[in-house]
Design a protein around this motif. Structure first.
Motif, PDB file in Angstrom:
ATOM      1  N   GLN A  48      -4.496  -0.618   4.515  1.00 41.57           N
ATOM      2  CA  GLN A  48      -4.082  -0.681   3.114  1.00 41.57           C
ATOM      3  C   GLN A  48      -4.514   0.562   2.342  1.00 41.57           C
ATOM      4  O   GLN A  48      -3.759   1.124   1.541  1.00 41.57           O
ATOM      5  CB  GLN A  48      -4.682  -1.936   2.462  1.00 41.57           C
ATOM      6  CG  GLN A  48      -4.059  -3.255   2.952  1.00 41.57           C
ATOM      7  CD  GLN A  48      -2.648  -3.472   2.421  1.00 41.57           C
ATOM      8  OE1 GLN A  48      -2.440  -3.530   1.219  1.00 41.57           O
ATOM      9  NE2 GLN A  48      -1.680  -3.560   3.327  1.00 41.57           N
ATOM     10  N   GLU A  49      -5.758   1.010   2.601  1.00 40.55           N
ATOM     11  CA  GLU A  49      -6.272   2.192   1.902  1.00 40.55           C
ATOM     12  C   GLU A  49      -5.448   3.440   2.256  1.00 40.55           C
ATOM     13  O   GLU A  49      -5.112   4.248   1.387  1.00 40.55           O
ATOM     14  CB  GLU A  49      -7.741   2.418   2.273  1.00 40.55           C
ATOM     15  CG  GLU A  49      -8.718   1.386   1.717  1.00 40.55           C
ATOM     16  CD  GLU A  49      -8.931   1.531   0.219  1.00 40.55           C
ATOM     17  OE1 GLU A  49      -8.478   2.548  -0.352  1.00 40.55           O
ATOM     18  OE2 GLU A  49      -9.521   0.621  -0.390  1.00 40.55           O
ATOM     19  N   TYR A  86      -2.071   3.296   0.612  1.00 43.42           N
ATOM     20  CA  TYR A  86      -2.251   3.564  -0.821  1.00 43.42           C
ATOM     21  C   TYR A  86      -2.335   5.076  -1.079  1.00 43.42           C
ATOM     22  O   TYR A  86      -1.679   5.621  -1.968  1.00 43.42           O
ATOM     23  CB  TYR A  86      -3.522   2.862  -1.301  1.00 43.42           C
ATOM     24  CG  TYR A  86      -3.839   3.059  -2.779  1.00 43.42           C
ATOM     25  CD1 TYR A  86      -3.159   2.356  -3.766  1.00 43.42           C
ATOM     26  CD2 TYR A  86      -4.828   3.960  -3.169  1.00 43.42           C
ATOM     27  CE1 TYR A  86      -3.457   2.539  -5.105  1.00 43.42           C
ATOM     28  CE2 TYR A  86      -5.136   4.144  -4.502  1.00 43.42           C
ATOM     29  CZ  TYR A  86      -4.442   3.425  -5.479  1.00 43.42           C
ATOM     30  OH  TYR A  86      -4.745   3.609  -6.793  1.00 43.42           O
ATOM     31  N   ALA A 104       2.169   1.412  -4.817  1.00 40.30           N
ATOM     32  CA  ALA A 104       0.740   1.612  -4.524  1.00 40.30           C
ATOM     33  C   ALA A 104      -0.106   0.579  -5.249  1.00 40.30           C
ATOM     34  O   ALA A 104      -1.069   0.024  -4.697  1.00 40.30           O
ATOM     35  CB  ALA A 104       0.310   3.027  -4.917  1.00 40.30           C
ATOM     36  N   GLU A 105       0.262   0.300  -6.511  1.00 38.78           N
ATOM     37  CA  GLU A 105      -0.506  -0.656  -7.311  1.00 38.78           C
ATOM     38  C   GLU A 105      -0.393  -2.069  -6.722  1.00 38.78           C
ATOM     39  O   GLU A 105      -1.299  -2.891  -6.886  1.00 38.78           O
ATOM     40  CB  GLU A 105       0.009  -0.641  -8.757  1.00 38.78           C
ATOM     41  CG  GLU A 105      -0.870  -1.476  -9.716  1.00 38.78           C
ATOM     42  CD  GLU A 105      -0.308  -1.511 -11.118  1.00 38.78           C
ATOM     43  OE1 GLU A 105      -1.100  -1.497 -12.060  1.00 38.78           O
ATOM     44  OE2 GLU A 105       0.928  -1.568 -11.258  1.00 38.78           O
ATOM     45  N   LEU A 147      -0.465  -2.866  -3.621  1.00 46.48           N
ATOM     46  CA  LEU A 147      -1.227  -3.018  -2.387  1.00 46.48           C
ATOM     47  C   LEU A 147      -2.586  -3.658  -2.657  1.00 46.48           C
ATOM     48  O   LEU A 147      -3.123  -3.552  -3.752  1.00 46.48           O
ATOM     49  CB  LEU A 147      -1.422  -1.654  -1.711  1.00 46.48           C
ATOM     50  CG  LEU A 147      -0.153  -1.005  -1.156  1.00 46.48           C
ATOM     51  CD1 LEU A 147      -0.470   0.390  -0.640  1.00 46.48           C
ATOM     52  CD2 LEU A 147       0.458  -1.847  -0.041  1.00 46.48           C
ATOM     53  N   LYS A 201      -7.420   0.436  -7.812  1.00 48.40           N
ATOM     54  CA  LYS A 201      -6.024   0.745  -8.113  1.00 48.40           C
ATOM     55  C   LYS A 201      -5.894   1.513  -9.422  1.00 48.40           C
ATOM     56  O   LYS A 201      -4.788   1.665  -9.953  1.00 48.40           O
ATOM     57  CB  LYS A 201      -5.210  -0.547  -8.221  1.00 48.40           C
ATOM     58  CG  LYS A 201      -5.310  -1.468  -7.015  1.00 48.40           C
ATOM     59  CD  LYS A 201      -4.511  -2.730  -7.256  1.00 48.40           C
ATOM     60  CE  LYS A 201      -4.635  -3.700  -6.080  1.00 48.40           C
ATOM     61  NZ  LYS A 201      -3.859  -4.924  -6.297  1.00 48.40           N
TER      62      LYS A 201
END
Length: 505
Positions: A440-441, A444, A470-471, A473, A478
């Protein structure tokens, strides 16, 4: 004009590709669960002016070096694609920082530090004021009260350490002993930035340590302990987490293993023997081979002499079990004590009384002799009965002892297997969770990078879409994506445009 737009498009596409490659490279090959294991650094503990802990005849530095050299030889002869590097191959003193430096500068894939353990117990003295027993103490040069200890021959078994997120209770003495080698170095306070291995407060600087290598390190440690138990007859004292300097400073999976206790006479005899050292080196080799295959995604079964080594029985475990059964031994029946003869008091003044006294004494003596004869007959009968049944009783007793011992071993093995299974499940769960977080990182960061490039080229609608993805995720922070969304909304409103995604109406 078309050429200019085309050039901008090509540059943007190339930039996006480079960003993806860049962020993909953040996943260092050492973190890849299927990474190649090509270089191992073997670190024999202590050496030179630092003997480590001592037994009656053995020194830790000598046992650690002997096992390390045997391990290195097994790897070189049986796993040709692995390069073996030693922090020392002779009896020389190597500073703690240099041990980690050797591993880091050679880009090692694994670091194994080999040591022996020791146990102490406080020397007890009588307090002059209270009259009660208390541990003997003294103040060191820094004013700290130190408890005076003597060797404790009771503890035995093998254990392995990984760098921990926090120090485990009851294991601080191990870290203090292994880190104390730095006290022998010149100017150690400056070199180690004021770290005092004898001060528990100093370990706070390591307590917040986190590493992507903890999972791999724990996996190897579990394999090592399994081999000690199954093949070398060692009692498995488990895998522990502790703030040990060389583990903290190495940039790769790393473990420190304690082969056994030199303060235990039976274990010292094993650790100092050629047979014992060969068995321990073979245990470490099998654990390393299994770890390497697992890291590289290889599934292989071995049927060589090393894998089929005959398991040993642990002498300490055997002695402990036998001692627990001592209270079942058949007690010897004591022979009745002989009673003292009755002295007859003489009374020269009255002859009649003397005659009466002699008669009474004679009657009493006769009764006592009859009682003795009866007691002796009963004792002889018991002896005879015992002699007739002692062989059968001994056989029954030996059978009970053997059954109890076998049951205790089976119960202990079941407990150990349950603990190992729980540890393995925990490690797998942590590994899976960390993998999801990393995925996830990375996604992002990739979305932000592409969005930033669109924003820079004033492609606000495309940038906004990327920031909003991105937000959405599941990442910890964030804030940057949210901030950029607000910034673009402001720009679009100011220019009279509206976002299709944020303002669909």
């Amino acid at each position: 004009m078309m050429v200019k737009k085309y050039n901008i498009f090509v540059k943007l596409l190339l930039a996006q590709v480079l960003v993806v490659l860049c962020f993909s490279s953040f996943n260092n090959h050492k973190d890849d669960p299927k990474r190649k294991v090509r270089t191992i650094v073997i670190d024999p503990g202590h050496g030179g002016k630092d003997p480590g802990c001592n037994g009656v005849t053995c020194k830790e530095k000598e046992v650690a070096l002997a096992v390390s050299l045997k391990l290195g030889k097994l790897i070189e002869e049986n796993i040709k694609d692995v390069k073996v590097i030693f922090t020392r191959k002779t009896d020389v003193f190597v500073e703690l920082e240099d041990r980690a430096k050797i591993a880091n500068e050679n880009n090692a894939d694994l670091f194994i530090s080999i040591h022996c353990n020791a146990a102490g117990k406080p020397v007890m003295i009588k307090d002059k004021k209270t009259g009660k027993m208390r541990p003997k103490t003294f103040k060191n040069s820094k004013g700290k009260i130190i408890v005076v200890e003597t060797a404790n021959p009771a503890p035995f078994g093998s254990e392995t350490y990984v760098m921990g997120l926090k120090n485990e209770e009851g294991k601080m003495k191990v870290a203090q002993r292994e880190n104390s080698a730095m006290l022998l170095e010149d100017n150690y306070e400056t070199k180690y930035q004021g770290f005092d291995p004898n001060s528990e407060e100093s370990y706070i600087i390591m307590s917040n340590y986190t590493s992507s290598y903890v999972i791999q390190s724990a996996g190897l440690a579990l394999k090592i302990q399994e081999q000690y138990f199954k093949k070398a007859g060692r009692v498995d004292k488990g895998v522990h987490r502790q703030s040990i300097w060389v583990l903290w400073r190495t940039s790769m999976p790393s473990v420190l293993t304690e082969l056994g206790y030199l303060t235990n006479p039976e274990e010292e005899k094993f650790l100092g023997s050629e047979k014992g050292q060969s068995y321990l080196a073979a245990c470490l080799f099998r654990a390393f081979r299994k770890y390497k295959d697992e890291q590289e995604g290889v599934k292989k079964t071995y049927d060589d002499a090393i894998e089929n080594q005959v398991p040993l029985e642990n002498e300490n475990y055997k002695i402990a079990n036998e001692a627990s059964n001592e209270d079942q031994e058949v007690k010897t029946i004591e022979k009745p004590k002989e009673e003292t003869d009755v002295e007859i008091k003489k009374d020269d003044k009255d002859a009649d009384e003397k005659i009466i006294s002699d008669a009474e004494a004679s009657a009493k003596l006769k009764a006592e002799n009859e009682a003795k004869a009866k007691a002796k007959a009963e004792a002889d009968a018991i002896k005879k009965a015992k002699a007739d049944s002692v062989a059968n009783a001994k056989l029954q007793q030996d059978k009970l002892i053997a059954e109890k011992k076998a049951k205790a071993i089976a119960e202990q093995k079941a407990k150990d297997d349950a603990v190992k299974l729980a540890k393995a499940d925990s490690v797998a769960a942590i590994k899976e969770q960390q993998s999801k977080i990393n995925e996830q990182e990375n996604k992002y960061k990739q979305l932000l990078a592409v969005a930033d490039m669109n924003f820079k080229n004033k492609n606000y609608q495309e940038a906004l879409g990327m920031y909003q993805k991105a937000e959405a995720l599941d990442v910890k922070d964030k804030s940057r994506a949210s901030q950029k969304i607000k910034e673009i909304d402001g720009i679009l409103k100011k220019s009279g445009s509206f976002s299709k995604l944020s303002h669909p109406n």
